[in-house]
Design a protein around this motif. Structure first.
Motif, PDB file in Angstrom:
ATOM      1  N   GLY A 145       0.794  -1.231   0.000  1.00 30.70           N
ATOM      2  CA  GLY A 145       0.000   0.000   0.000  1.00 30.70           C
ATOM      3  C   GLY A 145       0.821   1.272   0.000  1.00 30.70           C
ATOM      4  N   ILE A 146       1.888   1.300  -0.784  1.00 28.91           N
ATOM      5  CA  ILE A 146       2.740   2.497  -0.808  1.00 28.91           C
ATOM      6  C   ILE A 146       2.015   3.623  -1.529  1.00 28.91           C
ATOM      7  CG2 ILE A 146       4.897   3.484  -1.649  1.00 28.91           C
ATOM      8  CD1 ILE A 146       5.480   1.538   0.454  1.00 28.91           C
ATOM      9  N   HIS A 147       1.930   4.748  -0.842  1.00 26.24           N
ATOM     10  CA  HIS A 147       1.295   5.920  -1.422  1.00 26.24           C
ATOM     11  C   HIS A 147       2.223   7.101  -1.227  1.00 26.24           C
ATOM     12  CE1 HIS A 147      -2.283   8.128  -2.764  1.00 26.24           C
ATOM     13  NE2 HIS A 147      -1.707   9.116  -2.115  1.00 26.24           N
ATOM     14  N   LYS A 148       2.332   7.919  -2.285  1.00 28.00           N
ATOM     15  CA  LYS A 148       3.207   9.087  -2.164  1.00 28.00           C
ATOM     16  C   LYS A 148       2.645  10.227  -3.005  1.00 28.00           C
ATOM     17  CE  LYS A 148       6.983  11.417  -1.251  1.00 28.00           C
ATOM     18  NZ  LYS A 148       7.355  11.794   0.118  1.00 28.00           N
ATOM     19  N   ALA A 149       2.616  11.402  -2.418  1.00 28.80           N
ATOM     20  CA  ALA A 149       2.201  12.590  -3.169  1.00 28.80           C
ATOM     21  C   ALA A 149       3.201  13.698  -2.900  1.00 28.80           C
ATOM     22  CB  ALA A 149       0.800  13.013  -2.744  1.00 28.80           C
ATOM     23  N   PHE A 150       3.496  14.467  -3.933  1.00 26.91           N
ATOM     24  CA  PHE A 150       4.279  15.697  -3.750  1.00 26.91           C
ATOM     25  C   PHE A 150       3.298  16.844  -3.838  1.00 26.91           C
ATOM     26  CE2 PHE A 150       7.723  12.958  -5.463  1.00 26.91           C
ATOM     27  CZ  PHE A 150       8.603  13.098  -4.404  1.00 26.91           C
ATOM     28  N   GLY A 151       3.009  17.474  -2.721  1.00 30.12           N
ATOM     29  CA  GLY A 151       2.001  18.526  -2.734  1.00 30.12           C
ATOM     30  C   GLY A 151       0.651  17.938  -3.119  1.00 30.12           C
ATOM     31  N   ARG A 169      13.403   5.158  -4.564  1.00 25.01           N
ATOM     32  CA  ARG A 169      13.956   5.967  -3.490  1.00 25.01           C
ATOM     33  C   ARG A 169      13.227   5.713  -2.181  1.00 25.01           C
ATOM     34  NH1 ARG A 169      16.652  10.439  -4.669  1.00 25.01           N
ATOM     35  NH2 ARG A 169      15.347  11.669  -3.300  1.00 25.01           N
ATOM     36  N   ILE A 170      11.956   5.353  -2.277  1.00 23.72           N
ATOM     37  CA  ILE A 170      11.226   5.005  -1.054  1.00 23.72           C
ATOM     38  C   ILE A 170      11.770   3.688  -0.496  1.00 23.72           C
ATOM     39  CG2 ILE A 170       8.981   4.206  -0.224  1.00 23.72           C
ATOM     40  CD1 ILE A 170       7.714   6.402  -1.916  1.00 23.72           C
ATOM     41  N   ILE A 171      12.033   2.733  -1.394  1.00 27.86           N
ATOM     42  CA  ILE A 171      12.603   1.462  -0.930  1.00 27.86           C
ATOM     43  C   ILE A 171      13.963   1.710  -0.276  1.00 27.86           C
ATOM     44  CG2 ILE A 171      13.441  -0.799  -1.657  1.00 27.86           C
ATOM     45  CD1 ILE A 171      11.432  -0.673  -3.960  1.00 27.86           C
ATOM     46  N   ALA A 172      14.750   2.604  -0.882  1.00 27.55           N
ATOM     47  CA  ALA A 172      16.093   2.879  -0.354  1.00 27.55           C
ATOM     48  C   ALA A 172      16.047   3.669   0.944  1.00 27.55           C
ATOM     49  CB  ALA A 172      16.903   3.654  -1.391  1.00 27.55           C
ATOM     50  N   GLY A 173      14.930   4.355   1.190  1.00 23.24           N
ATOM     51  CA  GLY A 173      14.839   5.175   2.394  1.00 23.24           C
ATOM     52  C   GLY A 173      15.278   6.604   2.159  1.00 23.24           C
ATOM     53  N   LEU A 174      15.505   6.982   0.908  1.00 16.22           N
ATOM     54  CA  LEU A 174      15.905   8.355   0.611  1.00 16.22           C
ATOM     55  C   LEU A 174      14.695   9.275   0.588  1.00 16.22           C
ATOM     56  CD1 LEU A 174      18.448   7.613  -2.230  1.00 16.22           C
ATOM     57  CD2 LEU A 174      18.959   8.315   0.098  1.00 16.22           C
ATOM     58  N   GLU A 175      13.535   8.694   0.433  1.00 17.25           N
ATOM     59  CA  GLU A 175      12.289   9.455   0.402  1.00 17.25           C
ATOM     60  C   GLU A 175      11.347   8.692   1.326  1.00 17.25           C
ATOM     61  OE1 GLU A 175      11.433  12.791  -1.369  1.00 17.25           O
ATOM     62  OE2 GLU A 175      12.087  11.568  -3.052  1.00 17.25           O
ATOM     63  N   SER A 176      10.454   9.412   2.012  1.00 18.40           N
ATOM     64  CA  SER A 176       9.547   8.666   2.885  1.00 18.40           C
ATOM     65  C   SER A 176       8.163   8.615   2.251  1.00 18.40           C
ATOM     66  CB  SER A 176       9.490   9.320   4.262  1.00 18.40           C
ATOM     67  OG  SER A 176       9.039  10.639   4.111  1.00 18.40           O
ATOM     68  N   GLN A 177       7.531   7.473   2.378  1.00 21.00           N
ATOM     69  CA  GLN A 177       6.200   7.308   1.804  1.00 21.00           C
ATOM     70  C   GLN A 177       5.160   7.973   2.698  1.00 21.00           C
ATOM     71  OE1 GLN A 177       8.091   5.008   3.161  1.00 21.00           O
ATOM     72  NE2 GLN A 177       6.966   3.286   4.010  1.00 21.00           N
ATOM     73  N   ASP A 178       4.026   8.372   2.096  1.00 21.89           N
ATOM     74  CA  ASP A 178       2.958   8.954   2.906  1.00 21.89           C
ATOM     75  C   ASP A 178       2.184   7.858   3.637  1.00 21.89           C
ATOM     76  OD1 ASP A 178       3.750  11.345   1.867  1.00 21.89           O
ATOM     77  OD2 ASP A 178       2.238  11.364   0.289  1.00 21.89           O
ATOM     78  N   HIS A 220      11.319   2.495   9.677  1.00 20.27           N
ATOM     79  CA  HIS A 220      11.941   3.390  10.642  1.00 20.27           C
ATOM     80  C   HIS A 220      13.452   3.455  10.467  1.00 20.27           C
ATOM     81  CE1 HIS A 220      11.962  -0.723  11.988  1.00 20.27           C
ATOM     82  NE2 HIS A 220      13.009  -0.432  12.753  1.00 20.27           N
ATOM     83  N   LEU A 221      13.995   2.721   9.513  1.00 18.74           N
ATOM     84  CA  LEU A 221      15.455   2.653   9.385  1.00 18.74           C
ATOM     85  C   LEU A 221      15.980   3.690   8.404  1.00 18.74           C
ATOM     86  CD1 LEU A 221      16.107  -1.188   9.270  1.00 18.74           C
ATOM     87  CD2 LEU A 221      16.258   0.361  11.221  1.00 18.74           C
ATOM     88  N   ARG A 222      17.184   4.167   8.705  1.00 19.64           N
ATOM     89  CA  ARG A 222      17.860   5.084   7.787  1.00 19.64           C
ATOM     90  C   ARG A 222      18.387   4.290   6.586  1.00 19.64           C
ATOM     91  NH1 ARG A 222      19.292  10.211   9.484  1.00 19.64           N
ATOM     92  NH2 ARG A 222      20.478  10.113   7.565  1.00 19.64           N
ATOM     93  N   PRO A 223      18.694   4.982   5.469  1.00 19.79           N
ATOM     94  CA  PRO A 223      19.104   4.257   4.258  1.00 19.79           C
ATOM     95  C   PRO A 223      20.175   3.196   4.495  1.00 19.79           C
ATOM     96  CG  PRO A 223      18.837   6.555   3.748  1.00 19.79           C
ATOM     97  CD  PRO A 223      18.578   6.418   5.221  1.00 19.79           C
ATOM     98  N   HIS A 224      21.259   3.535   5.201  1.00 23.65           N
ATOM     99  CA  HIS A 224      22.336   2.548   5.291  1.00 23.65           C
ATOM    100  C   HIS A 224      21.982   1.400   6.207  1.00 23.65           C
ATOM    101  CE1 HIS A 224      23.403   4.949   8.854  1.00 23.65           C
ATOM    102  NE2 HIS A 224      23.923   3.844   9.299  1.00 23.65           N
ATOM    103  N   GLU A 225      21.030   1.654   7.144  1.00 29.89           N
ATOM    104  CA  GLU A 225      20.632   0.567   8.038  1.00 29.89           C
ATOM    105  C   GLU A 225      19.754  -0.463   7.333  1.00 29.89           C
ATOM    106  OE1 GLU A 225      20.440   3.179  12.143  1.00 29.89           O
ATOM    107  OE2 GLU A 225      18.737   3.147  10.786  1.00 29.89           O
ATOM    108  N   ARG A 226      19.230  -0.096   6.153  1.00 27.53           N
ATOM    109  CA  ARG A 226      18.406  -1.046   5.415  1.00 27.53           C
ATOM    110  C   ARG A 226      19.256  -2.076   4.693  1.00 27.53           C
ATOM    111  NH1 ARG A 226      13.216   2.396   3.226  1.00 27.53           N
ATOM    112  NH2 ARG A 226      12.864   3.463   5.189  1.00 27.53           N
ATOM    113  N   ARG A 227      20.562  -1.846   4.678  1.00 24.97           N
ATOM    114  CA  ARG A 227      21.520  -2.758   4.056  1.00 24.97           C
ATOM    115  C   ARG A 227      21.167  -3.066   2.615  1.00 24.97           C
ATOM    116  NH1 ARG A 227      22.009  -7.470   7.153  1.00 24.97           N
ATOM    117  NH2 ARG A 227      23.452  -8.050   5.519  1.00 24.97           N
TER     118      ARG A 227
END
Ligand SMILES: Nc1ncnc2c1ncn2[C@@H]1O[C@H](COP(=O)(O)OP(=O)(O)OP(=O)(O)O)[C@@H](O)[C@H]1O
Ligand SMILES: [Mg+2]
Lengths: 388, 309
Positions: free
Chosen positions: A8-14, A47-56, A69-76
């Protein structure tokens, strides 16, 4: 190594919604390609999978546990960027070693000058150098270890970026159009190298591209995206042979599929430009249909399934040719046909024939409708393909 | 491609090769001439005149002069005022260069992270650059006034003793340096902001994925190296500006108290335009130029080798 799950990944910019409710399961070791036209949200999803962007809304899990809840590098996971994003001031060696020095040395041991006080650092750097060398040998880049990225060719930079990704033994590789900055020949070569690399490492790879040939040749499965939705998810053969919508049909396959306006006759048979085709559909919501036939399924000739066209021009591809026609009934519709080069070039009006089983039928919303062929021969073929 | 050129050239190049070369040479000189003439008139000729003067005993308004060789340079070496001026100038530079570069870098990084308030802060920090230093010096003089000044009021409120910043010999150069930094930060900040905007976002993301998510790591691995050329430029210009300290001294302290804020350019001004020792002022100016030249060259060569472009 691990599989990935998106729920259920959802993302909006504005106000603009970029991803709508994306669900995706990626098996451990799978090579999954995200394809779609520019701006459809492929990079955003990656980028959402990588953690560089957060999903809504929604969640990302790697190896069965949530990583929201993990930062990009912690997602390994490792990521290869379109323009490589190598550190321009560091040597190739330092570029590849950076992920390891970051995780194995503490902050004090990484500080300029002060780091030389640490004796542990020397030992750790020795280990790191060994691992970097091992990765570099696999990618054949050890000969220019001491050069800066600016002194490398595009393909070499690409390999260094891959090396930086591989050295950490990540759970998954994310690649955002990694080959799009290379010239055509090198791209074909790197395509092969990436496929081999995937086979050798057996690691999960998610690969973004808008090149459908890359998608077809490299993937285990393809996810075709448009406007923030996954239109179809399947093997390359699936997506090519049974496109779920007109958009998928147009996107996959080169040159693009021919689409003709058609409608349903009184007893369910498909009528195309005044001709009744030997195909039947039963569950069309409205009489309007679209019939798609791939250029490689068309040939000059007659038969039960034909369209009458006027010849425009020929594109010689060396081994074969693309012939461009206009539909006589409505000249604004272009028709493409792929033929061998030894075919005589037609002149004026000709009929282009195709087999009933090569027809893809879509409803007025562009969704695929399964067809029933009345011809005994093609029924036999269909059954054979169902068995397979 | 080469074949095409080879075919076309004999037709296009009607004049023989040697004439062609002459035309090119003159065209080149013609294009370079305006800049060269301007450079000679505004820089090189005055410099030559200066060098000439420094070997004479010319005084402003004098009808006659004679050559005295290196006597002026000898005097300058012995002159306690000049020695003091050089030490004071170097002390001032030693405070303003690191302060002016590092503070503006810090401010630029902080402002760069703002989204909506960014332009507001940019204007606030840039204001000192746009105002005339003479007017601002008067304001500072008032702010620093031992009894009436706001700064001393605040210090007193905090329980510190009243400090006469401008009449305390040990404090006057650091105080002037603080004002110099205040004046420079806005300009340097704009340069650093431009440098920061030019850093590709990808690099920060790559470093995030590679595990350098600590702000210090991000700074050391990406920001600082990528800002190298900007930092070098800012350092050199700050150095030259700092070396030219004059206006605050002229307006606020006049070299006082007791010569504690005498600086090189102010000494030149006094010699040349107050005491009319033109030849001596010319000598000091050459010394001043030599200092800036040596430092600039040194910085360029030392930094250049460490900067990645
Ligand atoms: N930071 C952002 N702010 C606002 N809109 C954004 C942002 N990033 C992406 N978008 C928008 O989201 C949409 C999807 O962008 P995305 O980069 O995911 O497309 P893409 O499928 O990767 O396209 P391409 O093939 O061109 O790389 C685009 O319409 C884009 O304008
Ligand atoms: Mg993209």
């Amino acid at each position: 190594m691990a599989g990935l799950t998106l729920r259920g990944i959802h993302k909006a910019f504005g106000d603009t919604s970029v991803l709508n409710n994306i669900d995706l399961d990626i098996a451990d070791g799978e090579f999954l390609t995200l394809v779609g036209p520019s701006g459809c949200g492929k990079s955003t999803l990656l980028r959402i999978i990588a953690g560089l962007e957060s999903q809504d809304r929604g969640s990302v899990s790697i190896g069965g546990s949530s990583v929201d809840h993990l930062r990009p590098h912690e997602r390994r996971i490792a990521m290869v960027f379109q323009n490589y994003a190598l550190y321009p001031h560091m040597s190739v060696f330092d570029n590849i070693a950076l992920p390891l020095t970051m995780t194995r040395l503490n902050l004090f041991e990484r500080l300029p000058l002060l780091r030389h006080l640490s004796s542990r650092r020397r030992r750790v750097m020795g280990e790191i150098a060994r691992e970097v060398r091992a990765v570099a040998e696999q990618l054949r880049i050890e000969t220019f270890f001491h050069r800066r990225p600016g002194q490398l060719s595009g393909g070499q930079r690409q390999r260094v970026a891959l090396g930086r990704a591989m050295v950490r033994h990540p759970q998954a590789f994310l690649m955002d159009e990694p080959l799009s900055n290379l010239d055509a020949k090198l791209r074909v070569h790197m395509r092969g190298e990436l496929t081999e690399l995937h086979a050798r490492l057996g690691v999960t790879m998610i690969y973004v591209t808008h090149d459908q040939i890359e998608a077809m040749t490299m993937s285990d499965r393809i996810a075709v995206m448009d406007h923030g939705d996954i239109l179809q998810l399947g093997t390359p053969a699936d997506v090519y042979e049974r496109p779920a919508t007109t958009a998928v049909a147009q996107f996959i396959g080169s040159p693009a599929i021919n689409l003709f306006p058609a409608h349903v006759g009184p007893s369910g048979q498909v009528e195309l430009l005044g001709r009744t085709l030997p195909i039947h559909v039963h569950n069309a919501p409205t009489p309007e249909l679209t019939v798609g036939v791939r250029p490689e399924a068309m040939r000059i000739g007659g038969g039960p399934c034909v369209v009458t066209c006027r010849f425009r021009r020929r594109e010689n591809l060396g081994s074969e040719s693309i012939l461009h026609f206009d539909l006589v009934a409505s000249p604004e519709v272009a028709v493409l046909c792929r033929v061998d080069n030894n075919m005589p070039i037609p002149d004026g009006e000709v009929t282009l024939a195709f087999k009933p089983r090569d027809c893809h039928v879509f409803d007025h919303n562009g969704r695929r409708i399964e067809i029933e062929s009345r011809m005994a021969a093609s029924r036999g073929v269909r059954r054979a393909s169902e068995v397979r | 491609m080469n074949a095409i050129i080879a075919e076309i050239t004999p037709l296009a190049a009607a004049p023989p090769a040697s004439r062609q070369r002459w035309i090119e040479r003159f065209a080149g000189l013609g294009f370079a001439a305006p800049a060269f003439i301007l450079l000679v008139l505004t820089n090189l000729a005055p410099l030559a005149a200066l060098a000439f003067l420094s070997f004479t005993n010319y005084e402003l308004g004098a009808l006659d002069f004679s050559f005295v060789g290196l006597k002026n340079f000898g005097t300058a070496l012995q002159d306690p005022v000049i020695r003091r001026s050089i030490t004071n100038t170097l002390l001032y530079v030693a405070i303003v260069v690191p302060g002016g570069v590092l503070i503006s870098l810090l401010v630029a990084i902080l402002i760069h992270q703002r989204k909506r308030t960014r332009s507001l802060y940019e204007v606030i920090y840039f204001l000192p650059v746009t105002s005339t230093l003479i007017a601002m010096a008067t304001m500072w003089q008032f702010l620093l006034h031992p009894t009436l000044g706001l700064i001393n009021q605040v210090l007193k409120g905090l329980g510190f003793a009243e400090t006469a910043f401008l009449s305390e010999p040990r404090l006057v150069i650091p105080t002037l340096a603080a004002i110099g930094i205040w004046q420079l930060v806005g300009f340097n900040m704009v340069l650093f902001l431009a440098g920061l905007s030019a850093i590709p976002r990808d690099l920060y993301e790559a470093v995030d994925i590679d595990g350098a998510s600590h702000p210090i790591d991000r700074f050391l691995k990406v920001t600082w190296p990528m800002l190298g050329p900007t930092t070098m430029f800012v350092t050199v210009t700050t150095f030259i500006t700092a070396f030219k300290i004059f206006d605050t001294v002229a307006v606020m302290t006049r070299g006082g108290p007791g010569g504690a804020s005498e600086v090189l350019l102010y000494a030149i001004y006094l010699e040349g335009f107050q005491y009319f020792h033109m030849s001596y002022a010319a000598t000091l100016t050459l010394v001043f130029l030599a200092f800036t030249l040596v430092f600039s060259v040194l910085q360029t060569f030392v930094l250049d080798r460490r900067v990645h472009y």
